[in-house]
Design an enzyme around this catalytic site. Structure first.
Site, PDB file in Angstrom:
ATOM      1  N   CYS A  75     -10.164   6.258  -3.245  1.00  9.15           N
ATOM      2  CA  CYS A  75     -10.037   6.543  -1.820  1.00  9.15           C
ATOM      3  C   CYS A  75      -9.969   8.053  -1.600  1.00  9.15           C
ATOM      4  O   CYS A  75      -9.181   8.741  -2.240  1.00  9.15           O
ATOM      5  CB  CYS A  75      -8.777   5.860  -1.302  1.00  9.15           C
ATOM      6  SG  CYS A  75      -8.797   5.530   0.427  1.00  9.15           S
ATOM      7  N   HIS A  76     -10.801   8.559  -0.695  1.00  7.68           N
ATOM      8  CA  HIS A  76     -10.809   9.992  -0.399  1.00  7.68           C
ATOM      9  C   HIS A  76      -9.580  10.387   0.408  1.00  7.68           C
ATOM     10  O   HIS A  76      -9.092   9.625   1.232  1.00  7.68           O
ATOM     11  CB  HIS A  76     -12.068  10.368   0.396  1.00  7.68           C
ATOM     12  CG  HIS A  76     -13.312  10.263  -0.396  1.00  7.68           C
ATOM     13  ND1 HIS A  76     -14.004   9.081  -0.528  1.00  7.68           N
ATOM     14  CD2 HIS A  76     -13.996  11.181  -1.115  1.00  7.68           C
ATOM     15  CE1 HIS A  76     -15.060   9.277  -1.284  1.00  7.68           C
ATOM     16  NE2 HIS A  76     -15.086  10.548  -1.661  1.00  7.68           N
ATOM     17  N   MET A 112      -9.143   1.638   4.691  1.00 10.81           N
ATOM     18  CA  MET A 112      -8.088   1.506   3.683  1.00 10.81           C
ATOM     19  C   MET A 112      -6.756   2.031   4.209  1.00 10.81           C
ATOM     20  O   MET A 112      -5.697   1.476   3.907  1.00 10.81           O
ATOM     21  CB  MET A 112      -8.481   2.217   2.385  1.00 10.81           C
ATOM     22  CG  MET A 112      -9.703   1.631   1.703  1.00 10.81           C
ATOM     23  SD  MET A 112      -9.678  -0.179   1.516  1.00 10.81           S
ATOM     24  CE  MET A 112      -8.221  -0.410   0.527  1.00 10.81           C
ATOM     25  N   GLU A 113      -6.805   3.088   5.008  1.00 12.24           N
ATOM     26  CA  GLU A 113      -5.577   3.636   5.589  1.00 12.24           C
ATOM     27  C   GLU A 113      -4.945   2.636   6.548  1.00 12.24           C
ATOM     28  O   GLU A 113      -3.717   2.474   6.567  1.00 12.24           O
ATOM     29  CB  GLU A 113      -5.882   4.960   6.305  1.00 12.24           C
ATOM     30  CG  GLU A 113      -6.142   6.120   5.370  1.00 12.24           C
ATOM     31  CD  GLU A 113      -7.515   6.136   4.706  1.00 12.24           C
ATOM     32  OE1 GLU A 113      -7.738   7.011   3.849  1.00 12.24           O
ATOM     33  OE2 GLU A 113      -8.375   5.278   5.020  1.00 12.24           O
ATOM     34  N   ASP A 127      11.784  -5.596   2.675  1.00 17.51           N
ATOM     35  CA  ASP A 127      12.846  -4.872   1.969  1.00 17.51           C
ATOM     36  C   ASP A 127      14.141  -4.841   2.773  1.00 17.51           C
ATOM     37  O   ASP A 127      15.220  -5.022   2.217  1.00 17.51           O
ATOM     38  CB  ASP A 127      12.393  -3.447   1.659  1.00 17.51           C
ATOM     39  CG  ASP A 127      13.499  -2.628   1.020  1.00 17.51           C
ATOM     40  OD1 ASP A 127      14.001  -3.046  -0.055  1.00 17.51           O
ATOM     41  OD2 ASP A 127      13.881  -1.592   1.590  1.00 17.51           O
TER      42      ASP A 127
END
Length: 158
Positions: A75-76, A112-113, A127
Protein backbone atom coordinates in the site's frame (compact mmCIF):
# COMPACT_ATOMS: atom_id res chain seq x y z
CA UNK A 1 -5.42 -11.25 -14.94
CA UNK A 2 -1.97 -9.72 -14.60
CA UNK A 3 -0.87 -9.26 -10.99
CA UNK A 4 0.85 -5.89 -10.87
CA UNK A 5 2.53 -6.55 -7.52
CA UNK A 6 4.79 -9.24 -9.00
CA UNK A 7 7.88 -8.65 -11.14
CA UNK A 8 9.12 -10.76 -14.07
CA UNK A 9 10.73 -13.22 -11.63
CA UNK A 10 7.41 -13.61 -9.77
CA UNK A 11 8.79 -11.68 -6.78
CA UNK A 12 6.79 -9.06 -4.88
CA UNK A 13 7.20 -5.40 -5.77
CA UNK A 14 5.43 -2.13 -5.08
CA UNK A 15 3.70 -0.82 -8.20
CA UNK A 16 5.22 2.37 -9.65
CA UNK A 17 2.45 4.99 -9.75
CA UNK A 18 4.75 7.83 -10.82
CA UNK A 19 3.25 8.20 -14.30
CA UNK A 20 -0.38 8.09 -13.14
CA UNK A 21 -2.52 11.21 -13.13
CA UNK A 22 -3.36 12.88 -9.81
CA UNK A 23 -7.14 12.88 -9.41
CA UNK A 24 -9.69 13.15 -6.64
CA UNK A 25 -10.20 9.75 -5.02
CA UNK A 26 -13.00 8.86 -2.62
CA UNK A 27 -13.77 5.54 -0.94
CA UNK A 28 -16.60 4.53 1.39
CA UNK A 29 -16.37 1.33 3.43
CA UNK A 30 -18.57 -0.17 6.12
CA UNK A 31 -18.72 -2.95 8.68
CA UNK A 32 -20.73 -4.06 11.68
CA UNK A 33 -20.11 -5.22 15.23
CA UNK A 34 -22.81 -7.22 17.02
CA UNK A 35 -22.92 -7.87 20.75
CA UNK A 36 -25.14 -8.85 23.62
CA UNK A 37 -27.70 -6.43 25.06
CA UNK A 38 -25.63 -5.69 28.16
CA UNK A 39 -22.65 -4.50 26.10
CA UNK A 40 -24.85 -2.54 23.69
CA UNK A 41 -26.67 -0.79 26.54
CA UNK A 42 -23.38 0.03 28.29
CA UNK A 43 -22.15 1.77 25.14
CA UNK A 44 -25.30 3.78 24.38
CA UNK A 45 -25.74 4.74 28.05
CA UNK A 46 -22.07 5.80 28.38
CA UNK A 47 -21.40 3.30 31.19
CA UNK A 48 -18.17 1.73 29.92
CA UNK A 49 -15.27 2.09 32.36
CA UNK A 50 -12.72 2.62 29.57
CA UNK A 51 -14.49 5.80 28.43
CA UNK A 52 -16.62 7.02 25.51
CA UNK A 53 -16.63 4.01 23.20
CA UNK A 54 -18.06 5.44 19.99
CA UNK A 55 -16.02 8.64 20.11
CA UNK A 56 -12.87 6.60 20.74
CA UNK A 57 -13.76 4.31 17.82
CA UNK A 58 -14.06 7.35 15.54
CA UNK A 59 -10.62 8.60 16.56
CA UNK A 60 -9.16 5.09 16.16
CA UNK A 61 -10.72 4.79 12.70
CA UNK A 62 -9.10 8.05 11.64
CA UNK A 63 -5.75 6.83 12.96
CA UNK A 64 -6.23 3.51 11.15
CA UNK A 65 -6.72 5.26 7.82
CA UNK A 66 -3.58 7.34 8.39
CA UNK A 67 -1.45 4.27 9.27
CA UNK A 68 -2.63 1.96 6.46
CA UNK A 69 0.62 1.98 4.47
CA UNK A 70 2.56 1.00 7.59
CA UNK A 71 0.54 -2.21 7.97
CA UNK A 72 -0.25 -3.33 4.41
CA UNK A 73 3.04 -4.03 2.61
CA UNK A 74 2.17 -2.97 -0.96
CA UNK A 75 0.00 0.00 0.00
CA UNK A 76 1.38 3.41 -1.00
CA UNK A 77 1.78 6.14 1.58
CA UNK A 78 -0.57 8.93 0.51
CA UNK A 79 -1.68 12.25 1.94
CA UNK A 80 -5.32 12.10 3.02
CA UNK A 81 -7.57 15.13 2.56
CA UNK A 82 -10.14 13.84 5.02
CA UNK A 83 -11.58 10.90 6.93
CA UNK A 84 -15.23 11.00 7.96
CA UNK A 85 -16.68 8.31 10.21
CA UNK A 86 -20.32 7.68 11.08
CA UNK A 87 -21.55 5.06 13.50
CA UNK A 88 -25.19 3.99 13.38
CA UNK A 89 -26.83 2.44 16.43
CA UNK A 90 -28.90 -0.62 15.54
CA UNK A 91 -30.91 -1.24 18.70
CA UNK A 92 -33.00 -4.13 17.34
CA UNK A 93 -29.90 -6.23 16.66
CA UNK A 94 -27.64 -4.84 19.43
CA UNK A 95 -25.12 -3.79 16.83
CA UNK A 96 -23.31 -0.78 15.45
CA UNK A 97 -22.61 -0.16 11.78
CA UNK A 98 -19.53 1.93 11.10
CA UNK A 99 -19.01 3.85 7.86
CA UNK A 100 -15.70 5.43 6.86
CA UNK A 101 -15.39 7.87 3.96
CA UNK A 102 -11.83 8.73 2.92
CA UNK A 103 -10.88 11.41 0.41
CA UNK A 104 -7.63 12.43 -1.28
CA UNK A 105 -6.08 13.99 -4.37
CA UNK A 106 -3.54 11.36 -5.39
CA UNK A 107 -2.20 8.94 -7.99
CA UNK A 108 -3.73 5.94 -6.23
CA UNK A 109 -7.01 5.18 -4.50
CA UNK A 110 -7.99 5.18 -0.84
CA UNK A 111 -9.98 1.93 -0.72
CA UNK A 112 -7.53 0.28 1.65
CA UNK A 113 -7.53 3.33 3.93
CA UNK A 114 -11.34 3.22 4.15
CA UNK A 115 -11.34 -0.52 4.86
CA UNK A 116 -8.59 -0.14 7.46
CA UNK A 117 -10.49 2.72 9.08
CA UNK A 118 -13.60 0.55 9.47
CA UNK A 119 -11.62 -2.42 10.77
CA UNK A 120 -9.70 -0.43 13.39
CA UNK A 121 -12.82 1.43 14.50
CA UNK A 122 -14.72 -1.82 15.02
CA UNK A 123 -11.77 -3.50 16.75
CA UNK A 124 -11.60 -0.53 19.12
CA UNK A 125 -15.24 -1.03 20.08
CA UNK A 126 -14.47 -4.70 20.72
CA UNK A 127 -11.46 -3.82 22.86
CA UNK A 128 -13.37 -1.34 24.97
CA UNK A 129 -16.28 -3.66 25.86
CA UNK A 130 -14.71 -7.12 25.74
CA UNK A 131 -14.94 -7.30 29.54
CA UNK A 132 -18.74 -7.30 29.12
CA UNK A 133 -19.06 -9.50 26.02
CA UNK A 134 -16.25 -11.59 24.57
CA UNK A 135 -18.60 -13.15 22.00
CA UNK A 136 -18.98 -9.97 19.92
CA UNK A 137 -18.69 -10.49 16.17
CA UNK A 138 -17.31 -8.17 13.52
CA UNK A 139 -18.80 -8.80 10.08
CA UNK A 140 -19.49 -7.44 6.66
CA UNK A 141 -16.41 -5.24 6.30
CA UNK A 142 -16.66 -4.14 2.68
CA UNK A 143 -16.05 -1.45 0.12
CA UNK A 144 -19.38 0.30 -0.55
CA UNK A 145 -18.19 2.87 -3.11
CA UNK A 146 -15.08 4.24 -4.75
CA UNK A 147 -14.61 7.00 -7.29
CA UNK A 148 -11.71 8.42 -9.24
CA UNK A 149 -8.76 6.89 -10.99
CA UNK A 150 -8.28 4.81 -14.11
CA UNK A 151 -10.78 2.10 -13.14
CA UNK A 152 -13.57 4.63 -12.58
CA UNK A 153 -16.44 4.36 -10.13
CA UNK A 154 -17.48 1.28 -8.18
CA UNK A 155 -20.68 0.75 -6.21
CA UNK A 156 -21.30 -2.43 -4.24
CA UNK A 157 -24.38 -4.40 -5.21
CA UNK A 158 -27.16 -3.95 -2.67
Amino acid sequence: MLLTHLNEENQPKMVDIGDKETTERIALASGRISMNKEAYDAIVNHCVKKGPVLQTAIIAGIMGAKKTSELIPMCHSIMLNGVDIDILEEKETCSFKLYARVKTQAKTGVEMEALMSVSIGLLTIYDMVKAIDKSMTISGVMLEHKSGGKSGDYNAKK
